[in-house]
Design an enzyme around this catalytic site. Structure first.
Site, short mmCIF file in Angstrom:
data_model
loop_
_atom_site.label_atom_id
_atom_site.label_comp_id
_atom_site.label_asym_id
_atom_site.label_seq_id
_atom_site.Cartn_x
_atom_site.Cartn_y
_atom_site.Cartn_z
N GLU A 106 62.31 42.35 33.76
CA GLU A 106 61.79 42.87 35.03
C GLU A 106 62.38 42.11 36.21
O GLU A 106 61.95 42.29 37.35
CB GLU A 106 60.27 42.78 35.05
CG GLU A 106 59.71 41.36 34.95
CD GLU A 106 58.20 41.33 35.08
OE1 GLU A 106 57.73 41.20 36.22
OE2 GLU A 106 57.51 41.45 34.04
N CYS A 138 56.15 42.84 31.35
CA CYS A 138 56.40 42.00 30.17
C CYS A 138 56.61 42.79 28.89
O CYS A 138 57.09 42.26 27.90
CB CYS A 138 55.24 41.02 29.98
SG CYS A 138 55.02 39.89 31.36
N THR A 180 52.50 28.85 36.60
CA THR A 180 52.64 29.70 35.42
C THR A 180 54.01 30.38 35.38
O THR A 180 54.21 31.33 34.63
CB THR A 180 51.54 30.77 35.35
OG1 THR A 180 51.66 31.66 36.47
CG2 THR A 180 50.16 30.12 35.38
N SER A 230 44.06 40.27 35.91
CA SER A 230 45.14 40.17 34.93
C SER A 230 44.63 39.57 33.62
O SER A 230 45.03 40.00 32.53
CB SER A 230 46.28 39.32 35.50
OG SER A 230 47.40 39.35 34.66
N HIS A 273 52.11 36.87 23.36
CA HIS A 273 52.71 36.76 24.68
C HIS A 273 51.94 35.66 25.41
O HIS A 273 50.71 35.66 25.42
CB HIS A 273 52.60 38.09 25.42
CG HIS A 273 52.94 38.01 26.86
ND1 HIS A 273 54.19 37.70 27.31
CD2 HIS A 273 52.17 38.20 27.98
CE1 HIS A 273 54.21 37.71 28.63
NE2 HIS A 273 53.00 38.00 29.06
N LYS A 282 42.22 30.92 24.65
CA LYS A 282 41.01 31.71 24.89
C LYS A 282 41.08 33.05 24.17
O LYS A 282 40.09 33.53 23.61
CB LYS A 282 40.84 31.95 26.40
CG LYS A 282 40.50 30.73 27.22
CD LYS A 282 40.41 31.10 28.69
CE LYS A 282 40.11 29.91 29.57
NZ LYS A 282 40.07 30.29 31.01
N ASN A 355 56.39 30.60 31.36
CA ASN A 355 56.37 32.03 31.06
C ASN A 355 57.75 32.63 31.25
O ASN A 355 58.43 32.36 32.25
CB ASN A 355 55.37 32.72 31.99
CG ASN A 355 55.09 34.15 31.58
OD1 ASN A 355 55.60 34.64 30.58
ND2 ASN A 355 54.28 34.83 32.37
#
Length: 372
Positions: A106, A138, A180, A230, A273, A282, A355
């Site tokens: 992207e 993604c 991130t 998100s 991912h 989490k 990321n």
């Protein structure tokens, strides 16, 4: 019309589809993997100091250790060129033996000329290479991989290799999302009779239209992000596909698949991912939560005393649990040991480079294989 699992299946418009009797397993999968990331990076602990935030906000709060950065000599095209060049050179691949190149990214340099087109410089005297660049946030890397798999599994396959490239430069404006970020690319060699095979029938997909992450200004490389939304979208997508995947894998012999009950406690490794490590942790806890809910609804009672804390949540609507901090703490404590056993190795690379958007899950896969 359905007679039996071994019979021909028909849709309502009489279209014939694959069955156990007609499917040929070509053992489609990954033949080789090559990764590339920048030599430049910043420690998250130093970024904490620079951003004047409390120690541990990024290293403990996000679970990240470093963030890979590009200089002024690299862009997405050069990154992908390096990854593919290294793949071809390391595994001594004749460029005339490649028949498809699919790219997921992207990060755009040009709104018309794709990264796949740029990669053609690596294939002199071979213009007969199908494929394109897929732009879908993604998910682009996964879509590119599926395209390559389906090509290798189809009647159109010409016996040549496919190469899938997934990579991005993840950059954010100053603010809570900046730590991130990251960068990198992964190149995968795809073909038949692979050592790492994937049965294309054993898959499910989640797709929806949500304004949690988007890039409306083509003159900027940074996105507009709603962090809370998100995270909820991540949970919803993961839980949707996990629930339906469990159904597929335990549905019996419809396609000659092994009747295999999926469970976080039983499966050896997981690879997600990974926008940042704490979100992955989490999310793994929530898969354990889904397993507990499934057991509860199948037996109308919690299996053992370990589930006592979860009992109030086992019948609660899922959408009411996404922001429940008490439940989040319970799930983290209950799943901590399994998380480290089943996901620590896959998350290792992402903790250091950050990321990589389309490349993230593939960096995780490469990290897991490297550390086994």
């Amino acid at each position: 019309k359905i007679a039996s699992p071994a019979s021909i299946f028909y849709l309502t418009h009489k279209q014939k589809i694959m069955t156990q009797d007609t499917y040929i397993n070509h053992k489609i999968g990954i033949l080789a993997i090559e990764t590339y990331t920048s030599h430049q990076y910043v420690l998250q602990s130093e970024l904490e100091t620079h951003e004047h935030v409390s120690p541990g906000k990024f290293t403990i709060g996000l679970g990240q250790k470093g963030i890979a950065l590009t200089g002024d000599r690299e862009d997405i095209n050069s990154i992908c060129l390096t990854a593919v060049h290294n793949l071809l050179e390391k595994y001594d691949i004749d460029v005339t033996d490649v028949g498809r190149v699919e790219v997921g990214t992207e990060t755009l340099v040009d709104k018309s000329k794709s990264t796949k087109t740029v990669l053609m410089d690596l294939f002199p005297n071979n213009t007969d290479i199908e494929g394109a660049t897929i732009v879908n946030a993604c998910y682009g890397g996964t879509a590119a991989l599926l395209n390559a798999f389906l090509w290798c599994d189809s009647n159109a396959y010409n016996g040549k290799y496919a190469i899938v490239v997934a990579g991005d430069i993840a950059a954010y404006d100053k603010g809570p999302a900046r730590p991130t970020g990251g960068m990198g690319a992964v190149a995968l060699l795809i073909g038949r009779d692979a050592p790492l095979t994937i049965d294309l029938r054993q898959r499910v997909t989640h797709a929806s239209h949500v304004w949690d992450f988007y890039k409306p200004d083509p003159s900027k490389e940074t996105p507009v992000v709603d962090g809370v939304l998100s995270q909820v979208c991540y949970y919803q997508a993961l839980e949707d596909v996990y629930t339906r995947f469990c159904d597929v894998m335990s549905s019996g012999d419809v396609f000659g698949l092994k009747d295999y009950g999926v469970d976080t406690a039983k499966d050896t490794y997981f690879c997600f991912h990974a926008p940042y490590n704490k979100l992955v942790q989490k999310s793994f806890g929530r898969l354990c939560f889904l397993d507990a809910r499934r057991r509860f609804h199948s037996t109308t009672a919690a299996d053992d005393e370990e589930d006592d804390e979860l009992k109030p949540y086992l019948t609660k609507p899922l959408e009411e649990t996404y922001t429940d901090k008490t439940l989040e703490k319970i799930l983290k404590n209950k799943s901590s040991t399994m998380f480290h056993e089943k996901m620590k190795d896959a998350n290792y690379a992402g903790q250091w480079i950050g990321n990589t958007y389309t490349g993230s899950v593939f960096f995780g896969f490469a990290s897991l294989i490297d550390r086994l």
